[in-house]
Motif scaffolding. Structure first.
Motif, mmCIF file in Angstrom:
data_model
loop_
_atom_site.group_PDB
_atom_site.id
_atom_site.type_symbol
_atom_site.label_atom_id
_atom_site.label_comp_id
_atom_site.label_asym_id
_atom_site.label_seq_id
_atom_site.Cartn_x
_atom_site.Cartn_y
_atom_site.Cartn_z
ATOM 1 N N HIS A 134 0.403 -1.516 0.169
ATOM 2 C CA HIS A 134 -0.174 0.236 -0.164
ATOM 3 C C HIS A 134 0.957 1.600 0.086
ATOM 4 C CE1 HIS A 134 -3.913 1.807 0.437
ATOM 5 N NE2 HIS A 134 -3.050 2.928 1.584
ATOM 6 N N ILE A 135 1.963 1.495 1.016
ATOM 7 C CA ILE A 135 2.948 2.700 1.124
ATOM 8 C C ILE A 135 3.660 2.581 0.004
ATOM 9 C CG2 ILE A 135 5.001 3.470 2.038
ATOM 10 C CD1 ILE A 135 3.667 2.210 4.290
ATOM 11 N N LEU A 136 3.832 1.750 -0.744
ATOM 12 C CA LEU A 136 4.631 1.596 -2.559
ATOM 13 C C LEU A 136 3.839 1.688 -3.175
ATOM 14 C CD1 LEU A 136 7.287 -1.408 -2.661
ATOM 15 C CD2 LEU A 136 7.623 0.858 -1.786
ATOM 16 N N MET A 137 1.935 2.261 -3.155
ATOM 17 C CA MET A 137 2.016 2.173 -4.198
ATOM 18 C C MET A 137 1.115 3.319 -3.850
ATOM 19 S SD MET A 137 0.993 -0.703 -6.350
ATOM 20 C CE MET A 137 -0.722 -0.035 -7.348
ATOM 21 N N GLN A 138 1.670 3.822 -3.069
ATOM 22 C CA GLN A 138 1.602 5.665 -3.039
ATOM 23 C C GLN A 138 -0.045 5.906 -2.414
ATOM 24 O OE1 GLN A 138 4.603 7.069 -2.972
ATOM 25 N NE2 GLN A 138 4.320 8.237 -4.818
ATOM 26 N N GLY A 139 -0.344 4.368 -1.882
ATOM 27 C CA GLY A 139 -2.504 4.727 -1.175
ATOM 28 C C GLY A 139 -2.062 5.850 -0.344
ATOM 29 N N THR A 140 -3.376 6.016 0.023
ATOM 30 C CA THR A 140 -3.897 7.054 0.785
ATOM 31 C C THR A 140 -3.449 6.490 2.165
ATOM 32 O OG1 THR A 140 -5.455 8.010 0.023
ATOM 33 C CG2 THR A 140 -5.628 8.319 2.103
ATOM 34 N N PRO A 141 -2.666 6.836 3.518
ATOM 35 C CA PRO A 141 -2.415 6.529 4.484
ATOM 36 C C PRO A 141 -4.107 5.157 5.519
ATOM 37 C CG PRO A 141 -1.915 7.981 4.429
ATOM 38 C CD PRO A 141 -1.812 7.861 3.607
ATOM 39 N N THR A 142 -3.934 3.934 5.389
ATOM 40 C CA THR A 142 -4.957 3.051 6.211
ATOM 41 C C THR A 142 -5.754 4.096 6.597
ATOM 42 O OG1 THR A 142 -3.606 2.288 7.202
ATOM 43 C CG2 THR A 142 -4.921 1.577 5.370
ATOM 44 N N GLU A 172 6.249 4.653 6.729
ATOM 45 C CA GLU A 172 4.787 4.920 8.231
ATOM 46 C C GLU A 172 5.195 6.507 9.058
ATOM 47 O OE1 GLU A 172 7.365 2.626 8.033
ATOM 48 O OE2 GLU A 172 7.465 1.493 10.458
ATOM 49 N N ASN A 173 6.564 6.845 9.136
ATOM 50 C CA ASN A 173 6.416 7.755 10.180
ATOM 51 C C ASN A 173 6.502 9.474 8.871
ATOM 52 O OD1 ASN A 173 6.678 6.036 11.823
ATOM 53 N ND2 ASN A 173 8.635 6.238 11.069
ATOM 54 N N GLU A 174 6.101 9.004 7.562
ATOM 55 C CA GLU A 174 6.644 10.263 7.102
ATOM 56 C C GLU A 174 5.679 10.060 6.092
ATOM 57 O OE1 GLU A 174 9.350 12.686 6.516
ATOM 58 O OE2 GLU A 174 10.798 12.143 8.113
ATOM 59 N N ARG A 175 3.580 11.102 6.235
ATOM 60 C CA ARG A 175 3.591 11.573 4.894
ATOM 61 C C ARG A 175 3.414 12.887 4.132
ATOM 62 N NH1 ARG A 175 -1.237 9.268 8.666
ATOM 63 N NH2 ARG A 175 -0.992 7.344 8.663
ATOM 64 N N PHE A 176 2.992 13.377 3.126
ATOM 65 C CA PHE A 176 2.765 13.708 2.602
ATOM 66 C C PHE A 176 1.673 14.308 1.721
ATOM 67 C CE2 PHE A 176 7.780 15.314 1.381
ATOM 68 C CZ PHE A 176 7.792 13.670 2.017
ATOM 69 N N SER A 177 1.025 15.641 1.396
ATOM 70 C CA SER A 177 -0.115 15.601 0.968
ATOM 71 C C SER A 177 0.334 16.878 -0.223
ATOM 72 C CB SER A 177 -1.312 16.159 1.994
ATOM 73 O OG SER A 177 -0.958 17.954 2.169
ATOM 74 N N GLU A 178 -1.141 16.894 -1.432
ATOM 75 C CA GLU A 178 -0.653 17.756 -2.109
ATOM 76 C C GLU A 178 -2.307 18.452 -2.885
ATOM 77 O OE1 GLU A 178 1.680 16.379 -6.012
ATOM 78 O OE2 GLU A 178 -0.219 15.922 -6.602
ATOM 79 N N PHE A 179 -2.434 19.350 -2.837
ATOM 80 C CA PHE A 179 -4.135 19.693 -3.120
ATOM 81 C C PHE A 179 -4.323 21.706 -3.188
ATOM 82 C CE2 PHE A 179 -3.058 19.823 1.614
ATOM 83 C CZ PHE A 179 -3.502 21.228 1.964
ATOM 84 N N HIS A 180 -5.390 21.356 -3.849
ATOM 85 C CA HIS A 180 -5.721 22.730 -4.291
ATOM 86 C C HIS A 180 -6.526 23.225 -3.320
ATOM 87 C CE1 HIS A 180 -5.220 22.289 -8.668
ATOM 88 N NE2 HIS A 180 -3.508 21.545 -7.972
ATOM 89 N N VAL A 181 -6.316 24.282 -3.552
ATOM 90 C CA VAL A 181 -7.437 25.414 -1.969
ATOM 91 C C VAL A 181 -8.233 26.789 -2.644
ATOM 92 C CG1 VAL A 181 -7.373 26.460 -0.103
ATOM 93 C CG2 VAL A 181 -5.941 24.643 -0.704
ATOM 94 N N LEU A 182 -8.917 26.696 -2.666
ATOM 95 C CA LEU A 182 -9.489 27.638 -3.590
ATOM 96 C C LEU A 182 -10.612 28.635 -2.688
ATOM 97 C CD1 LEU A 182 -11.123 29.052 -6.455
ATOM 98 C CD2 LEU A 182 -13.249 27.847 -5.490
ATOM 99 N N ILE A 183 -9.742 29.700 -2.799
ATOM 100 C CA ILE A 183 -10.077 31.190 -1.772
ATOM 101 C C ILE A 183 -10.389 31.790 -1.975
ATOM 102 C CG2 ILE A 183 -7.838 30.566 -0.192
ATOM 103 C CD1 ILE A 183 -7.105 32.216 -1.500
ATOM 104 N N ASN A 184 -11.983 33.017 -0.559
ATOM 105 C CA ASN A 184 -12.473 33.784 -1.135
ATOM 106 C C ASN A 184 -10.849 35.225 -0.940
ATOM 107 O OD1 ASN A 184 -15.245 33.267 -0.502
ATOM 108 N ND2 ASN A 184 -14.385 33.250 1.533
ATOM 109 N N CYS A 185 -11.529 35.767 -1.678
ATOM 110 C CA CYS A 185 -9.931 37.034 -2.547
ATOM 111 C C CYS A 185 -9.559 37.523 -1.450
ATOM 112 C CB CYS A 185 -10.574 37.849 -3.126
ATOM 113 S SG CYS A 185 -11.401 37.974 -4.689
ATOM 114 N N GLN A 186 -8.245 37.750 -0.548
ATOM 115 C CA GLN A 186 -7.949 37.828 0.332
ATOM 116 C C GLN A 186 -6.292 38.813 0.433
ATOM 117 O OE1 GLN A 186 -7.982 34.143 2.040
ATOM 118 N NE2 GLN A 186 -8.876 34.324 3.905
#
Ligand SMILES: [Zn+2]
Ligand SMILES: [Zn+2]
Length: 225
Positions: A134-142, A172-186
């Motif tokens: 699961h880790i090798l397949m870049q799966g979402t941590p369970t 099993e100790n290091e986790r990464f994330s990547e995503f987009h955030v749509l925000i109100n104008c700031q």
């Protein structure tokens, strides 16, 4: 290093993968032996061998005891630990089986005990194998619920929505994330604060320590920023 920016943390996962494959091979061999003995019962140990078997057992037992605490820390040590546990239990079977056969003549005790151990270890080994793959397949941590994390981040003030989410583990100790955030104008300053806030939530609540966040402000005019 700059050549391996993720370090060699994946090496540990690959070692765990090899370890669990070796485990399956060992189990296959033990299974084969047990079936052989089921059809051709034999005395597995002579009384002369008993002291040798007991010394081996003590050695395995102490290794297992030492590794037990460590084995909670990493998946690789967990699979090594499992290996030693098998050796320990196998020694117990050889000794106990040998004695039972010697005094009762019931030859089937040894292969039957072996088969029981195989079933137990197979279950554990398969769990480790699945986690490693699961880790090798870049799966979402369970233990991470993608929908839950999305709505948690969307509850932060200023966030309109979160999309294109990827979460994976290096080990099993290091986790990464990547995503987009749509925000109100700031203002840019507000955006920096929001990013810090998002990173804090990810670290404190989900143990995600590296995040790549892309901000989007579809309705923003440049005069606002
Ligand atoms: Zn993508
Ligand atoms: Zn987007």
């Amino acid at each position: 290093s700059s050549r391996n920016t993720y370090g060699f943390k994946r090496a540990e996962i690959i070692a765990a993968l090899i370890n669990s494959i070796l485990l399956f091979i060992t189990l296959t061999y033990i299974f084969y032996e047990a079936v052989q003995r089921l059809f051709h019962p034999q005395e597995v140990i002579s009384i002369i061998m008993l002291p040798v078997a007991i010394v081996g057992l003590l050695g395995n037992f102490f290794s297992a005891a030492i590794l037990f605490r460590e084995s909670q820390k990493s998946i690789n040590l967990k699979s090594t630990f499992l290996h030693i546990v098998i050796d320990t239990i196998s020694s117990v079977i050889v000794i106990a089986g040998g004695l039972i056969i010697r005094y009762t003549g019931w030859y089937y005790i040894d292969p039957i005990l072996s088969l029981i151990v195989i079933i137990f270890v197979l279950k554990e080994g398969f769990a480790i194998f699945r986690e490693v793959v699961h880790i090798l397949m870049q799966g979402t941590p369970t233990d991470i619920d993608l929908a839950q994390i999305k709505s948690r981040l969307e509850s932060l003030p200023g966030v309109v929505n979160i999309h294109h989410v990827h979460i994976w583990s290096l080990n099993e100790n290091e986790r990464f994330s990547e995503f987009h955030v749509l925000i109100n104008c700031q203002s840019l300053n507000d955006m920096d604060q929001l990013r810090d806030q998002i990173n804090r939530v990810l670290q404190d609540e989900y143990h995600i320590n590296h995040s790549t966040i892309q901000f989007e402000g579809k309705n923003c005019s440049f005069t606002n920023i």
